[in-house]
Design an enzyme around this catalytic site. Structure first.
Site, short mmCIF file in Angstrom:
data_model
loop_
_atom_site.label_atom_id
_atom_site.label_comp_id
_atom_site.label_asym_id
_atom_site.label_seq_id
_atom_site.Cartn_x
_atom_site.Cartn_y
_atom_site.Cartn_z
CG ASP A 199 -2.15 0.76 1.05
OD1 ASP A 199 -2.29 1.59 0.14
OD2 ASP A 199 -2.96 0.61 1.94
CB CYS B 106 -2.84 -1.15 -2.67
SG CYS B 106 -4.26 -0.29 -1.97
CG ASP C 223 -9.36 2.29 -0.74
OD1 ASP C 223 -9.21 1.18 -0.79
OD2 ASP C 223 -8.69 3.11 0.24
C1 DGJ Z 1 -5.90 1.85 1.74
C2 DGJ Z 1 -6.29 0.67 1.05
O1 DGJ Z 1 -6.57 0.75 -0.18
C3 DGJ Z 1 -7.24 -0.34 1.82
O2 DGJ Z 1 -7.74 -1.36 1.26
C4 DGJ Z 1 -6.69 -0.62 3.02
O3 DGJ Z 1 -5.61 -1.38 3.00
C5 DGJ Z 1 -6.32 0.67 3.86
N1 DGJ Z 1 -5.28 1.44 2.97
C6 DGJ Z 1 -5.38 0.40 5.39
O4 DGJ Z 1 -4.60 1.47 5.74
#
Ligand code: DGJ
Length: 744
Positions: A471, A519, A541
């Site tokens: 992420d 991500c 998201d």
């Molecule tokens: C952003 C991501 O897109 C979510 O799916 C999740 O992993 C959160 N961050 C966690 O902080």
């Protein structure tokens, strides 16, 4: 051979029957690009397509000569591809041909992601060296043509051949001149949880662009740009796609000049870039891809999808079926312990899920967003037996275990920040802007990359981890790095992303069996650069099914279904509060790499049975969903219709799944048909509907239908006209098409 040099015309022609690129060395040595687009015959002269003779720009200053790599200050007043500030402060530059080489295959780009070949016979590469004498600048322009794809890959290396340092103030990966401006420009724009919506505008005189200065490609714009003719649709007409294989600041721009010609530029965003070149040093741009289609936007997507899936993504997981996973983020957020995770995993396993992902909150003392990023050791309050303990309890259930990390970040409240406050990006003497209560680590510094490799390798090696979600939840402010002197701070953003790529390279090489998913707060760094390291990305998201129709439609313009993670989440949806049927959520998420983002332990029996059916359905058609040809039918951006439809079809066209969606229901509608594309008109298909209700919809469609009928008359979708088909919003139905073996 796909690259031909005609000595007499000083012409280079890259051709493969699907795309042609014609370059010509003009009389004064200027490298012109006479054509890039539809295939043209080999062994012919095209010198009449450009100025011949060429007397320089001086006769008519600003004349739209089509150039391969334009510069500024010497008569071409359009936007340049290359700006170099010489030791004397001048930016005037005029590149002249020196030499060229043609070689089999495709070279890699040191430190940068790029498309590749597995055998030299798959592509041929032309490298042309052009140079500016007074500034002592040499440029190697690379053009790769793939044998079987309507695609050209470009990059450039700029070398300082002089005795004094110079600054590169802008170095595009590609510039391309088209002789007219009768184009509609398509971009992918949006924001958090609504990324990559299709935006279109007719080109007008002047500059029109999309860009990022955030340190990542961003949620807001994507390093992708397409041009289509006003009459081009999904299946017919000309279109170009331009994709930058890069994850940092970018510029994608079209400029229409006063003579109605169009220049496209794609590359690193120049306003946030300045690169010092000492004598003898060189700088290589990221790669840019140009794809051409004469079969509409669908043809363009076909070319990009197969290139990105087959020759950009790499590693063990490139071709492997991706697991159906469940992620605990929307189920628990930070509030979990080992038993809770195992409970979710057990229930999910019983429903058919193949991998459980432990998201944010497992490390340091992370109970909310205020703390612990950077402290990549397990929180034993939540997981007393460590990652290994919980991972083994889950793998003992017979499913895989995956872990979330966010390597590039640090919380002010963390041991890492206490030990290395200077590792966080920021300008000395200036307050740092916080976002999501976190700071960004300076990935431009090799010691930061080394540290992250070491601590993350410890984590990933400590337990049976099959999957990693990488992420990145904020963008860069106060850009500055301790590792560079004041006059080289313009290198920071690019060096940052090179550091990210280096860490990705090291970890993916050390753990080749792990499936990496990228991500960035959802789809904030969903680009061709990251796809070279992580074959799939968390698309957004935004998990609401209606919003996802738009996100997945837009994303699919450039990126293949195998790159798009798509999950069913709970209702009311956590981002928009919308309540959609469980079947609709699955019917949208099937068109990607499928999974769940909810707490299965709170579902009732009926919902669990539905999920069992969904997973069995996806697994039964997984190869198709992950590697089939995606065909867009009805756009969710067509506000008049309140519908969406698409299909995915196998390469042999014997198997397809059609997704059809009603966004909002309407009173007193007329009859409705859905005409398909991409099937074999000579084949007979057995049509079945999913979910398998016995209603008027299935009665009208289930049975044997010819490909010709399905593509001309279409499926019968008189939805609201039929009492027996549930009325209401957010409805979805799938049709499975299996070719029936022909008699005899
Ligand atoms: C952003 C991501 O897109 C979510 O799916 C999740 O992993 C959160 N961050 C966690 O902080």
């Amino acid at each position: 051979m796909p690259i031909e040099w005609r000595e007499g015309d000083r012409q280079l022609h890259l051709h493969n029957g699907q795309i042609s690129l014609v370059l010509r060395v003009l009389d004064d040595g200027t490298l012109a690009q006479l054509h890039l687009g539809g295939a043209m015959p080999a062994d012919r002269s095209y010198r009449h397509l450009g100025p011949d003779p060429f007397e320089g720009f001086s006769n008519r200053v600003g004349e739209p000569v089509p150039l391969a790599y334009p510069t500024a200050g010497t008569g071409d007043f359009r936007v340049p591809a290359l700006v170099v500030t010489a030791a004397n402060g001048s930016t005037a530059l005029s590149l002249r041909y020196r030499s060229h080489r043609i070689r089999a295959g495709k070279p890699s780009l040191e430190g940068l992601p790029a498309t590749y070949v597995e055998a030299d016979a798959e592509a041929e590469t032309l490298e042309v060296t052009v140079a500016d004498g007074p500034a002592n600048i040499e440029v190697d322009l690379r053009f790769t043509i793939f044998r079987d794809r309507p695609v050209v890959a470009r990059s450039a290396t700029i070398r300082n051949a002089g005795a004094a340092a110079v600054d590169v103030d802008g170095a595009m990966s590609l510039a391309m001149d088209l002789p007219d401006a009768d184009w509609v420009m398509l971009g992918l724009a949006g924001s958090w949880a609504r990324e990559r919506h299709v935006v279109e505008r007719r080109l007008v005189p002047g500059r029109q662009s999309a860009s990022s200065t955030r340190g990542a490609s961003g949620h807001q714009h994507n390093p992708f740009l397409a041009l289509r003719r006003p009459t081009t649709d999904e299946a017919h007409g000309e279109a170009y796609g331009f994709s930058l294989v890069y994850s940092g600041n970018f510029l994608a721009e079209a400029e229409v000049d006063p003579y109605g010609a169009t220049r496209v530029r794609l590359g690193i965003e120049p306003d946030t870039f300045r690169w010092r070149l000492d004598p003898g040093a060189s700088f290589t741009t990221p790669e840019a891809i140009v794809a051409y289609s004469s079969a509409g936007l669908g043809g363009l997507s076909d070319a990009l999808h197969s290139l990105f899936r087959e020759r950009l993504a790499r590693g063990t997981w490139r071709d492997r079926p991706r697991p159906v996973l469940i992620n605990n983020w929307e189920a628990t957020y930070f509030d979990f312990d080992a038993d809770r995770l195992v409970q979710i995993a057990t229930t999910a396993r019983d429903l058919g899920v193949e991998l459980f992902v432990l998201d944010d909150g497992w490390y340091g003392a992370r109970d909310d967003e205020t703390t612990s990023l950077g402290d990549w050791f397990v929180d034993r309050r939540k997981l007393p037996n460590g990652i290994d303990g919980v991972a083994r309890r889950i793998t003992d259930l017979g499913i895989g275990f995956g872990l979330w990390i966010e390597p590039e970040m640090v919380s002010q409240r963390s041991r890492l920040f206490e030990a290395h406050p200077d590792w966080a990006v920021g300008v000395p003497g200036r307050a740092r802007t916080e976002s999501r209560q976190q700071l960004v680590l300076d990935m431009a510094r090799p010691e930061v990359v080394d540290h992250l490799e070491s601590v993350l390798a410890d984590v990933l090696g400590s337990a049976p981890i099959a999957y990693v979600k990488w992420d990145m939840n904020r963008n860069i402010t106060e850009p500055w790095t301790l590792s560079l002197p004041a006059d080289r701070q313009g290198e920071f953003f690019h060096r940052y992303i090179l550091g990210v790529y280096e860490l990705y390279r090291r970890l993916t090489e050390r753990f080749p069996e792990i499936l990496f998913e990228s991500c960035a707060g959802g789809g904030g760094r969903f680009d061709a650069g990251i796809l070279a390291f992580a074959p799939q990305g968390w698309t957004s998201d935004g998990t609401d099914a209606v919003e996802r129709l738009r996100i997945q439609w837009g994303t699919s313009l450039a990126y293949p279904l195998s790159s798009m993670a798509a999950h069913v989440s709970a209702v009311p949806n956590h981002q928009v509060g919308r309540i959609t049927p469980l079947a609709t959520r699955a019917a949208v998420a099937f068109f990607g790499v499928f999974g769940y983002e909810l707490d299965p332990t709170v579902l009732d029996e009926e919902q669990r049975a539905e999920i069992v059916d969904q997973i069995a359905f996806y697994r039964g058609h997984r190869e198709l969903f992950q590697h089939g040809r995606f065909v867009r039918l009805i756009s969710p951006f067509d506000g008049e219709r309140d519908r969406a439809a698409w299909l995915v079809v196998s390469p042999d066209r014997r198997h397809a799944v059609v997704g059809t969606y009603r966004l909002l229901s309407r009173p007193d509608p007329g009859p409705e048909r859905l005409r398909l594309r991409g099937l074999d008109e000579a084949a007979t298909y057995r049509v079945t509907t999913w979910p398998g209700f016995a209603d008027r919809l299935s009665a009208a469609n289930d049975g044997e239908r010819s490909g010709a009928e399905l593509m001309t008359a279409g499926l019968v979708l008189d939805l609201e006209r039929w009492e027996t088909v549930v009325r209401g919003d957010f409805w979805a139905r799938l049709f499975v098409l299996e070719a029936v073996p022909s008699a005899g």
